[in-house]
Design a protein around this motif. Structure first.
Motif, PDB file in Angstrom:
ATOM      1  N   ILE A 294       0.836  -1.108  -0.017  1.00 33.88           N
ATOM      2  CA  ILE A 294       0.112  -0.151   0.080  1.00 33.88           C
ATOM      3  C   ILE A 294       0.867   1.312  -0.231  1.00 33.88           C
ATOM      4  N   PRO A 295       1.917   1.606   0.859  1.00 33.94           N
ATOM      5  CA  PRO A 295       2.773   2.670   0.838  1.00 33.94           C
ATOM      6  C   PRO A 295       3.374   2.750  -0.514  1.00 33.94           C
TER       7      PRO A 295
ATOM      8  N   LEU B 228       2.165   2.006  -3.538  1.00 32.28           N
ATOM      9  CA  LEU B 228       1.202   2.519  -4.411  1.00 32.28           C
ATOM     10  C   LEU B 228       0.675   3.870  -3.919  1.00 32.28           C
ATOM     11  N   GLN B 229       0.972   4.435  -2.590  1.00 31.74           N
ATOM     12  CA  GLN B 229       0.685   5.834  -2.351  1.00 31.74           C
ATOM     13  C   GLN B 229       1.879   6.739  -2.645  1.00 31.74           C
TER      14      GLN B 229
ATOM     15  N   ALA C 176       1.555   9.701  -5.609  1.00 29.95           N
ATOM     16  CA  ALA C 176       0.850  10.851  -5.206  1.00 29.95           C
ATOM     17  C   ALA C 176       1.366  11.724  -3.960  1.00 29.95           C
ATOM     18  N   ALA C 177       1.720  10.939  -2.986  1.00 31.85           N
ATOM     19  CA  ALA C 177       2.633  11.855  -1.955  1.00 31.85           C
ATOM     20  C   ALA C 177       3.869  12.586  -2.528  1.00 31.85           C
TER      21      ALA C 177
END
Length: 94
Positions: A12-13, A15-16, A19-20
């Motif tokens: 999950i991190p 994949l995030q 955007a971050a």
């Protein structure tokens, strides 16, 4: 089943991150200006990384360079009261 769930949750991190990373770049430009590197001297720009984030460095680490600290820089005053404090210089040998 639990291992598969753990693998999915651990991704999950990753994949995030895009955007971050984009949000951080936009915020830096909003605070420092669109051409914020123009104020950094050329000598120091030559020492900067080619990109702010390199994915491979997240796994292999960033090479550590020797850090120079000028003598006499005080970064702490340890002690129990103001009268017992002794300056602790940053150039102390550990």
């Amino acid at each position: 089943m639990c291992s598969l769930l753990a693998l999915i949750l651990s991704l999950i991190p990753l994949l995030q991150f895009p955007a971050a990373n984009t949000r951080i770049a936009v915020k830096v430009q909003a605070v420092l200006g669109a051409d914020y590197l123009a104020t950094v001297p050329q000598i120091e720009q030559a020492q900067l990384r080619p990109q702010p984030f390199i994915l491979a460095d997240a796994f292999r680490g960033i090479p550590v360079r020797e850090v120079r600290i000028p003598e006499g820089v005080v970064f702490a005053f340890p002690g129990s009261s103001e009268t017992e404090t002794q300056p602790l210089p940053a150039d102390a040998n550990w």
